[in-house]
Enzyme design. Structure first.
Site, short mmCIF file in Angstrom:
data_model
loop_
_atom_site.label_atom_id
_atom_site.label_comp_id
_atom_site.label_asym_id
_atom_site.label_seq_id
_atom_site.Cartn_x
_atom_site.Cartn_y
_atom_site.Cartn_z
N ASP A 50 0.78 -1.24 0.00
CA ASP A 50 0.00 0.00 0.00
C ASP A 50 0.81 1.28 0.00
O ASP A 50 0.24 2.36 0.07
CB ASP A 50 -0.97 0.01 1.18
CG ASP A 50 -0.25 0.02 2.53
OD1 ASP A 50 0.99 -0.06 2.54
OD2 ASP A 50 -0.94 0.11 3.56
N ARG A 271 -4.65 5.33 5.26
CA ARG A 271 -5.01 4.81 3.94
C ARG A 271 -6.34 5.36 3.44
O ARG A 271 -7.03 6.10 4.13
CB ARG A 271 -5.08 3.29 4.05
CG ARG A 271 -3.70 2.63 4.09
CD ARG A 271 -3.33 2.18 2.69
NE ARG A 271 -4.39 1.32 2.21
CZ ARG A 271 -4.55 0.05 2.55
NH1 ARG A 271 -3.66 -0.53 3.33
NH2 ARG A 271 -5.57 -0.65 2.12
N TYR A 279 0.99 -2.35 11.55
CA TYR A 279 1.93 -3.48 11.60
C TYR A 279 2.16 -3.78 13.07
O TYR A 279 2.63 -2.92 13.82
CB TYR A 279 3.25 -3.14 10.91
CG TYR A 279 3.11 -3.05 9.41
CD1 TYR A 279 3.11 -4.21 8.63
CD2 TYR A 279 2.99 -1.83 8.78
CE1 TYR A 279 2.98 -4.14 7.25
CE2 TYR A 279 2.87 -1.75 7.39
CZ TYR A 279 2.86 -2.91 6.64
OH TYR A 279 2.72 -2.83 5.28
N PRO A 353 7.30 -6.00 4.85
CA PRO A 353 6.55 -4.94 4.18
C PRO A 353 6.68 -3.58 4.87
O PRO A 353 6.24 -2.57 4.32
CB PRO A 353 5.10 -5.44 4.25
CG PRO A 353 5.05 -6.37 5.41
CD PRO A 353 6.42 -6.98 5.52
#
Lengths: 645, 645
Positions: A50, A271, A279, A353
């Site tokens: 993302d 987002r 996370y 990530p």
């Protein structure tokens, strides 16, 4: 069993994630005969990667859809560091942002991978009939090295099988609190919930290909077929990833933030659609060594962990868009290529990530190999340019993995569970972020000397380097006065470009130099003519764009030689090829300082050769047509050479 | 003959051009039971209107698709005036641009009406199941005035007939050098080349409606049914309109330009896809009085005329996208409404297209009546607000027609065919352009006193006026630091808005005022609660947006009362309701001068009531909750009043 059919394609692409689609984009734009398959039943709709960096957004601008990203995505403006103070109360230690991108067109954005796939799929559809064949897996791969030096041969043989519904169902185990339906995917994604199948389930097809680009992910089937070692390590640390609409009074939940605590460090990324990604360090499951049992981790376990870490702030959620768990590993493939087979994306580099960079590097891998294979497959370019793929991309993969090796440990629980020192933690994180920024944002790539990169000309353009992307700048159109970023001007259409920095053409001597360069371009000896068949347009292989430094009102389009403003029988002159470096008082980003930004003499200018991906290939002065010729001779086949293929 | 069916709808819209679609947008967004029909077989693909003004682009921002216009359209940066000099040689007299929009988000763009229809259709589809029923014509209209005071009644009865292929074919006679096909329309328009028919050709349906909005064009069938006089005049002057890809060395062909000559004045407007629109005076056919024979005019006649007028520059074209001819007329309908029937767009005002404003005014007509009818049809608002439609829009229609009456004659051939005086011509044109600009760009509308506009509070916001649109400004989000234009913040979702200019909340006394205002909003007596049913959210009818003047870093989201940052059980707090007027060094448009721009005291602030169309309805200070209440009492029904409907 259906009978086995056999077919041929110039380029086969395995995997339709960001890197596979970026490669496919070039096949579509360049009109290359290609196929692209993916074993999943559908595109990605939720979750996964993302983070979009400045360099990737510039690339999207050249592909024509960055406006969709800016419209849907969330700009990440600041980075906030939270940690307990001396009394154990969670406090914001620092709120920082980088100023290095202040004069760049874009800054980091958060947006789900599924939307990026949508945009690239749409761009492919707009310029070709290429369609991703979904639910199709490769089952065997043979490579005949004896054929690889003959352009007309098909050294690759792959057996493809259309999967059954059962096989497809087994592949989609990723979570979220809601199932996918037309009510909860983007309107333009609805059709892709049930994509058409090209073949009946179980159909087997043997495909022979000249080139194979494999972008089949971290557990790459292709990499295994080729016995390419994937070296590195996997630690015992387990992480959760959570895309939720948070219900929280944590003040920085819509800013990028790290929150340090005795349990480790939480990473927070804002987002689209009110979502926030978390996370989450899952220390409970850390103790066990080796591979972990994914089924032992629940969504509620992750919810509780975030609640603990954000105390005294409240945290909860009802909407979970997606969640998963992962184990940190950093690995790089020993080889990125074998003959005419190219691996890209996660298939050649694995990392956590949390660096917000994986999709960017993967996409740029596919973009890099894509245009090279497209031009070679079409017979336009020498096959030798394909050898630049691995060295160019390996270095970036190494930097990516190195970044993760330094970054991820900072998110782990401290030894002994003691509370972290807020200031030291901030300093450590800030130091890493600052050091990787130029590379992460796409400002520094270190592409080495090769047929595609001649390390020269630095004196003429002090701030530009062959092997790096052209620094974006905003220029003003001579024909219509409109301002545009150079990323838009240099559209990704498969052509190399000669960027003529024409200098101040009001000066008689400089005007003469520009006219002479124009005469060269129009002559039979020019690189425009030598590498194009007579029947095609002069600018079919190499485009020419001019940016001069005179005020736009003081010169006219028709003062410039015709080779700089190509003519077409049906459509007249092209109006978007001549630009001015001029301050525009209603667009503050167009500040008339492009020459200064690039370190180019405002009177005398320079010539820059740009690759189709906006990387600088060569720099010279207006008289160095020999250097320019040499550069393009190393890349393009002449029509005579093409005939001998 | 199929049997005649009868059905009911709350709102019937006749005509799916820009004004009809703008009205339909509100029905979709507000969830109103509505139908929209159009007698043409398809949407518009080419030609027709093409000028978009700043105010219309702002409106598109609030509708969510301005990024598509900016991506596809062409910004018109400058206006160039050409005329013969004393020696008869064509010269550029002046190149000018207005600076009045320098701090506004948008400037004029050229883009075909067909693309605008596309965007609105997509916006409608994204929020509803409302679909335009094409190839359907109204054949009879009855209005029963005795029912008009009862909200539950259906005073309108219209007989609709699905046209046959023959009838449809006859309607599409407009030209262009290529026929429409999937290869030459935009990819996302391809499906609309052959839209599905809801009913069999010949099917007749009787529809009963509570409200009718008719946007059926200059020759409005509805207007004729209602016997509304359409007064004004039609001159004998004939004009051609040409959308071509020009092959010309005229230097300003990609800028807006007028070219004066002995034959009259040519108007040049740059457009998308290398197209340029030319308005061509056709003096040859001027001589005949009365209505002219369109068939006597050919494309070649227009080509030659442009060639004559642009001499000594070359002019030709091979690609003609669209062309037509028209006769100048200026007319205004004597009434815009009859009972619950509302006419909008060309149906109530006719003028020459050369003002580049018609689509804007029409679209804004539909936008204006659309939200009013939607709120009344839902029972939320008093029917009396519908009476504001005609006075608000008639004045703009009159200004539009007046502009055209002054502007169009300047394009005519001079008496006696003498060459024009270049300077005098420029001065005359410039004077008109300057005088109409505030109105043309949407900065000045002169909406009068009404239940929707209370002319008060000017002392508190010296540069804001009730009855005008809020002046756009860029603000910075408290929650995430992102910068946005206010046009984006005030999305067109059907809600009124309380804009709390909270001032400098770092000051204790001011913070107290804000808390007190927040307490009022949360109380049972507040306008938020009084006009909403208990079961619905506090902000369902009236949204609240705060812009404070403190530095974003010095305050926190949770310092503000909860009524300013609504909470939702599923989605937590809304993060896009609190903004700061703060200079942002990486976004030069966000300059921290919003309070100054609006003339509002930086410490003490003010309260502004905004209509769903971003027009200012009321201005007061934070203590004037009585004035605020009175304003909304004139607009909304209480739940008790609704029950009595």
């Amino acid at each position: 069993m259906a009978p086995v059919t056999e077919s041929h394609t110039d380029v086969l692409i395995i995997g339709a994630g960001p890197s596979g689609l970026a490669a496919a984009y070039w096949m579509a734009r360049c009109g290359v005969n290609a196929r692209i398959i993916d074993k999943r039943a559908t595109k990605v709709f939720r979750g996964h990667a993302d983070g979009l960096r400045a360099g990737t957004l510039e690339l999207f601008d050249s592909m024509g859809f960055q406006h969709r990203v800016l419209h849907e995505g969330v700009e990440i403006t600041e980075f906030c560091f939270w940690a307990p103070d001396e009394n154990g109360n969670l406090k914001r230690t620092k709120q920082v942002r980088s100023e290095s991108l202040d004069s760049a067109p874009y800054r980091m954005h958060g947006l789900s991978q599924g939307r990026i796939e949508r945009y690239i799929l749409d761009a492919i559809k707009d310029s070709s009939n290429l369609v991703v064949e979904r639910g199709v897996a490769a089952e065997s791969l043979e490579y005949d090295a004896s054929l690889e030096n003959n352009h007309e041969e098909y050294p690759i043989t792959a057996k493809l099988r259309t999967l059954t519904e059962e096989e497809l169902g087994a592949a989609s185990t990723y979570g979220g609190s809601q199932s996918l339906s037309r009510d909860n995917v983007a309107p333009d994604d609805v059709e892709d919930l049930t994509p058409g199948r090209k073949h009946e389930p179980g159909t087997v097809e043997v495909v022979k290909a000249k080139y194979l680009i494999s972008c089949d992910g971290g557990r790459s089937w292709t990499r295994k077929q080729l016995d390419i070692p994937f070296t590195g390590s996997t630690t015992e640390h387990i992480w959760g990833v959570l895309d939720v609409v948070p219900i929280t009074n944590f003040p920085d939940v819509r800013r990028a933030a790290t929150v340090s605590s005795e349990f480790g460090t939480l990473l927070v990324i804002p987002r689209e659609r009110q979502l926030v990604r978390f996370y989450v360090p899952l220390t409970e499951v850390d103790a066990s060594s080796g591979r972990f049992d994914r089924s032992s981790i629940t969504l509620d376990m992750m919810r509780e962990k975030v609640q603990q870490m954000l105390k005294p702030f409240q945290f909860d959620f009802k909407v979970c868009d997606w969640w998963t768990t992962y184990q940190i590993g950093q690995r790089i493939a020993q080889n990125f290529t074998k003959g005419r087979i190219y691996l890209a994306g996660d298939a050649v580099h694995n990392h956590s990530p949390k660096v917000g960079l994986g999709m960017n590097i993967s996409l740029q891998d596919g973009f890099n190999i894509g245009w090279k294979v497209a031009l070679v497959a079409k017979g336009v370019a020498h096959a030798s340019i394909l050898d630049t793929y691995e060295p160019e991309r390996r270095r970036l993969a190494e930097m990516l993995v190195d970044f993760d090796r330094r970054w991820s440990p900072l998110f782990l629980k401290q030894q002994g569970g003691s509370p972290p020192d807020a200031h030291a933690k901030f300093e450590a994180m800030k130091e890493i972020l600052d050091s990787v920024e130029p590379f992460a944002e796409g400002l520094l790539s270190h592409y080495g000397d090769s047929p595609l990169v001649h390390k020269n000309g630095q004196k003429l353009a002090k701030n530009l380097s062959p092997g790096e992307k052209l620094i974006s700048a905003k220029v003003r159109s001579q024909a219509d006065g409109i301002t545009r970023w150079t990323t838009w001007v240099f559209q990704s259409d498969g052509r190399f470009r000669i960027l003529l920095l024409a200098g101040d053409v009001r000066a008689e001597e400089q005007k003469h130099r520009v006219l002479t360069f124009g005469e060269y371009l129009a002559s039979p000896d020019s690189v425009l003519r030598r590498f194009s068949r007579k029947a095609v347009k002069l600018h079919a292989t190499i485009d020419v764009v001019t940016i001069h430094s005179a005020p736009v009102e003081d010169v006219q389009l028709f003062d410039f030689p015709e080779a700089l403003r190509p003519f077409d029988d049906d459509n007249g002159w092209e109006y978007d090829k001549i630009w001015g470096d001029e301050k525009c008082h209603w667009d503050l980003q167009c500040d008339g300082r492009v020459y200064e930004k690039w370190g180019v003499d405002r009177l005398k200018g320079a010539v820059v050769a740009l690759r189709p991906d906006q990387y600088i290939g060569w720099i010279g002065d207006l008289e160095d047509v020999e250097g320019l010729s040499k550069y393009f001779e190393g890349i393009f086949r002449t029509p005579k050479q093409r005939a001998l293929l």
